[in-house]
Design an enzyme around this catalytic site. Structure first.
Site, PDB file in Angstrom:
ATOM      1  N   ASP A 133       1.834  54.242  25.125  1.00 13.08           N
ATOM      2  CA  ASP A 133       2.547  54.351  26.405  1.00 13.08           C
ATOM      3  C   ASP A 133       2.487  55.761  26.981  1.00 13.08           C
ATOM      4  OD1 ASP A 133       3.212  51.756  26.068  1.00 13.08           O
ATOM      5  OD2 ASP A 133       5.257  52.145  25.361  1.00 13.08           O
TER       6      ASP A 133
HETATM    7  P1  NAP Z   1       3.650  53.343  21.501  1.00 18.66           P
HETATM    8  O1  NAP Z   1       3.478  53.160  22.954  1.00 18.66           O
HETATM    9  O2  NAP Z   1       4.679  52.553  20.791  1.00 18.66           O
HETATM   10  O3  NAP Z   1       2.229  53.060  20.859  1.00 18.66           O
HETATM   11  C1  NAP Z   1       2.001  53.278  19.499  1.00 18.66           C
HETATM   12  C2  NAP Z   1       0.614  52.755  19.174  1.00 18.66           C
HETATM   13  O4  NAP Z   1       0.344  53.123  17.839  1.00 18.66           O
HETATM   14  C3  NAP Z   1       0.535  51.240  19.249  1.00 18.66           C
HETATM   15  O5  NAP Z   1      -0.207  50.839  20.364  1.00 18.66           O
HETATM   16  C4  NAP Z   1      -0.112  50.835  17.921  1.00 18.66           C
HETATM   17  O6  NAP Z   1      -1.286  50.067  18.184  1.00 18.66           O
HETATM   18  C5  NAP Z   1      -0.485  52.150  17.287  1.00 18.66           C
HETATM   19  N1  NAP Z   1      -0.250  52.119  15.834  1.00 18.66           N
HETATM   20  C6  NAP Z   1       0.798  51.609  15.169  1.00 18.66           C
HETATM   21  N2  NAP Z   1       0.641  51.769  13.851  1.00 18.66           N
HETATM   22  C7  NAP Z   1      -0.558  52.396  13.686  1.00 18.66           C
HETATM   23  C8  NAP Z   1      -1.296  52.830  12.556  1.00 18.66           C
HETATM   24  N3  NAP Z   1      -0.834  52.655  11.301  1.00 18.66           N
HETATM   25  N4  NAP Z   1      -2.468  53.452  12.754  1.00 18.66           N
HETATM   26  C9  NAP Z   1      -2.956  53.624  14.009  1.00 18.66           C
HETATM   27  N5  NAP Z   1      -2.302  53.231  15.112  1.00 18.66           N
HETATM   28  C10 NAP Z   1      -1.109  52.629  14.949  1.00 18.66           C
HETATM   29  O7  NAP Z   1       3.912  54.873  21.099  1.00 18.66           O
HETATM   30  P2  NAP Z   1       3.928  56.205  21.964  1.00 18.66           P
HETATM   31  O8  NAP Z   1       2.715  56.329  22.805  1.00 18.66           O
HETATM   32  O9  NAP Z   1       4.266  57.289  20.977  1.00 18.66           O
HETATM   33  O10 NAP Z   1       5.125  55.999  22.967  1.00 18.66           O
HETATM   34  C11 NAP Z   1       6.452  55.971  22.529  1.00 18.66           C
HETATM   35  C12 NAP Z   1       7.166  54.851  23.228  1.00 18.66           C
HETATM   36  O11 NAP Z   1       8.449  54.704  22.601  1.00 18.66           O
HETATM   37  C13 NAP Z   1       7.393  55.137  24.687  1.00 18.66           C
HETATM   38  O12 NAP Z   1       7.276  53.954  25.435  1.00 18.66           O
HETATM   39  C14 NAP Z   1       8.834  55.635  24.699  1.00 18.66           C
HETATM   40  O13 NAP Z   1       9.460  55.423  25.934  1.00 18.66           O
HETATM   41  C15 NAP Z   1       9.445  54.803  23.601  1.00 18.66           C
HETATM   42  N6  NAP Z   1      10.664  55.402  23.058  1.00 18.66           N
HETATM   43  C16 NAP Z   1      10.616  56.642  22.512  1.00 18.66           C
HETATM   44  C17 NAP Z   1      11.775  57.225  22.054  1.00 18.66           C
HETATM   45  C18 NAP Z   1      11.769  58.628  21.502  1.00 18.66           C
HETATM   46  O14 NAP Z   1      12.823  59.217  21.422  1.00 18.66           O
HETATM   47  N7  NAP Z   1      10.630  59.178  21.104  1.00 18.66           N
HETATM   48  C19 NAP Z   1      12.970  56.526  22.100  1.00 18.66           C
HETATM   49  C20 NAP Z   1      12.975  55.241  22.641  1.00 18.66           C
HETATM   50  C21 NAP Z   1      11.812  54.698  23.107  1.00 18.66           C
HETATM   51  P3  NAP Z   1      -1.840  49.056  17.062  1.00 18.66           P
HETATM   52  O15 NAP Z   1      -0.733  48.134  16.759  1.00 18.66           O
HETATM   53  O16 NAP Z   1      -3.015  48.427  17.702  1.00 18.66           O
HETATM   54  O17 NAP Z   1      -2.238  49.914  15.889  1.00 18.66           O
END
Ligand code: NAP
Length: 469
Positions: free
Chosen positions: A393
């Protein structure tokens, strides 16, 4: 201990709490922040314990402290990815403690000395029990969702009129509370008081069920501020200034953190609390099947070796795979070859604030190479390779272009502007927001499918094993 010494100890503890929060601002001083916070808490407990008029039965206090250690020590041993649920559990204990203290004070005074139940104290007690008990059950539910417990649904549970029901319940609790405040010693007051407790406990559960599991970190931060506010109320009930200031710090820092998280996700408080984010299976099947391009590890390593600037964009997948140590090895290999390597840090990458900073600090990546989103984005067009490690994301260009997207308006790391993008993930599954990512279909992007730790480890081998110099 004389009153003056106690107050002095409280003032020192308060200063230490403030400094602890300040030190937490920077990874370089964060450890000192933790130590400062622990020292402040120890001082606060000892100063209170030493007051003869407050503590009569020392054995009870020693027993309670021992019990705290018994629960707290195993809680502190969880892996980093489980920190949000661990935090939720400690808020649950904080809320329960505040609720129980409020209940005990009321029941004690109503029997022994009803004159002490002034309107001011009663307002504080009622605020304390409502906030304390709803924080207790709300935090337990939040922890349950994050722990993916079978009997706690991850998806938002919604039904028509839900907000009316929830707010109605809260209004009844407040109404009963007002009744008790006005007539604390009436014959029906204890029953009404218990009613307020029951409604607050129920409200905590109902408040959380419409919220998706992935929104829990933000909700936990909001619950953190409720727990802080109930501690403030407790401070007024017990006439303890330290509790008032420490609770206010807790309450305001929780609130500020949730505002920062909401801003970084371009969501409002109301949207997090009532938006049922993650409810719709957003995988829209458009019919057309877009194609990903993949690249061999050898090819990717060659491109990276030729680069001047490589920007690594870590995300939740790096945390899941625990790939930070391998990422550090890759960083070392590239640096050895004269490549400039920076890490692009998105404020909500991962699942908790500072998630990436903590992981990379664990792998001893120099802080100076961790660059915040706003500082790195202007450099992205000059970046030869953006290596996306389990992020989704936070690099999705739909946030800039697609008005209908749930993440529209969220600031992103502009990996799509780099000359070449290598993206590591295990499958074609979406990330947290449940939506496709155009970046992966771009002409410049090449997928390196697989677990992040394994893929980065194999990339490192390309550099160290095959004689790439
Ligand atoms: P993300 O959008 O959740 O994407 C993570 C990606 O990692 C997934 O597409 C997944 O694809 C891949 N993944 C998972 N396990 C893996 C592994 N073992 N090896 C390789 N890839 C792996 O994460 P992000 O880009 O860090 O974004 C964070 C999201 O969380 C945002 O939407 C944010 O708003 C939300 N959020 C964050 C917080 C905070 O405080 N940081 C709090 C609430 C919400 P596959 O399944 O295909 O591997």
């Amino acid at each position: 201990m004389s009153e003056a010494i106690t107050q002095l100890a409280y003032a020192v503890a308060t200063a230490l709490f403030v400094l602890a929060l300040h030190w937490m601002n920077d990874p370089k001083t964060a450890r000192r922040g933790v130590q400062g916070g622990v020292a402040a808490m120890v001082l606060a407990i000892l100063a209170t314990w030493a007051q003869p008029q407050v503590i009569v039965h020392h054995v009870w206090i020693a027993g309670a402290i021992a019990l705290g250690f018994l629960v707290g020590v195993p809680l502190s041993r969880v892996p980093l990815t489980a920190v949000p649920q661990r935090t939720a559990l400690s808020h649950a204990f904080g809320g329960l403690a505040a609720g129980l203290v409020g209940t005990a004070e009321y029941l004690l005074w109503v029997q022994e000395n009803a004159a002490r139940l002034t309107t001011f104290r009663m307002v504080a007690i009622v605020a304390e029990i409502i906030l304390g008990y709803l924080t207790f059950t709300g935090s337990l539910m939040a922890a349950g969702k994050l722990m993916e417990l079978k009997w706690v649904p991850q998806r938002p549970v919604t039904y028509p009129g839900q907000n009316v029901v929830n707010l109605g319940l809260l209004a009844i609790a407040v109404g009963l509370g007002v009744g008790v405040i006005v007539n604390p010693a009436a014959s029906w007051a204890v029953a009404a008081f218990m009613g307020v407790i029951a409604l607050a406990l129920l409200f905590g559960v109902l408040l959380i069920i419409p919220i998706g599991g992935a929104d829990m970190p933000t909700v936990i931060s909001i619950l953190n501020s409720y727990a802080g506010l109930s501690a403030v109320a407790m401070g007024f009930v017990l006439d303890n200034k330290l509790l008032i200031t420490a609770g206010a710090l807790d309450g305001s820092s929780g609130l500020i953190l949730s505002i920062i998280m909401c801003k970084a996700m371009n969501r409002s408080f109301a949207n997090v609390l009532f938006g049922a984010f993650g409810q719709v299976e957003a995988k829209k099947t458009t019919g057309e099947q877009k194609e990903y391009k993949s690249e061999t590890l050898e090819g990717a390593a060659q491109v990276m070796e030729q680069a001047n600037l490589v920007v690594i964009v870590p995300g939740y997948g790096m945390a899941v795979a625990q790939a930070q140590h391998k990422v550090r090895e890759l960083y070392d290999q590239l640096k050895k070859r004269g490549v400039t390597v920076k890490f692009a840090i998105h404020p909500v990458a991962g699942r908790m604030p500072g998630h990436m900073n903590v992981l990379l600090a664990e792998a001893d990546v120099p802080y100076d190479d961790l660059v915040e989103m706003d500082a790195i984005n202007p450099d992205m067009p000059q970046c030869d390779v953006a290596l996306v490690v389990g992020a989704n994301d936070v690099v999705n260009p739909a946030a800039r272009t697609d008005k209908g997207s749930p993440i529209y308006g969220m600031p992103i790391i502009e990996a799509d502007k780099a000359r070449t993008v290598f993206a590591i993930k295990r499958s074609k599954n979406p990330g947290f927001a449940g939506i496709d990512n155009e970046l992966y279909f771009s002409d410049r992007t090449f997928m390196l499918f697989g677990d992040a730790k394994a893929v980065v480890g194999d990339l490192v081998k390309q550099f160290s094993g095959s004689g790439m110099h």
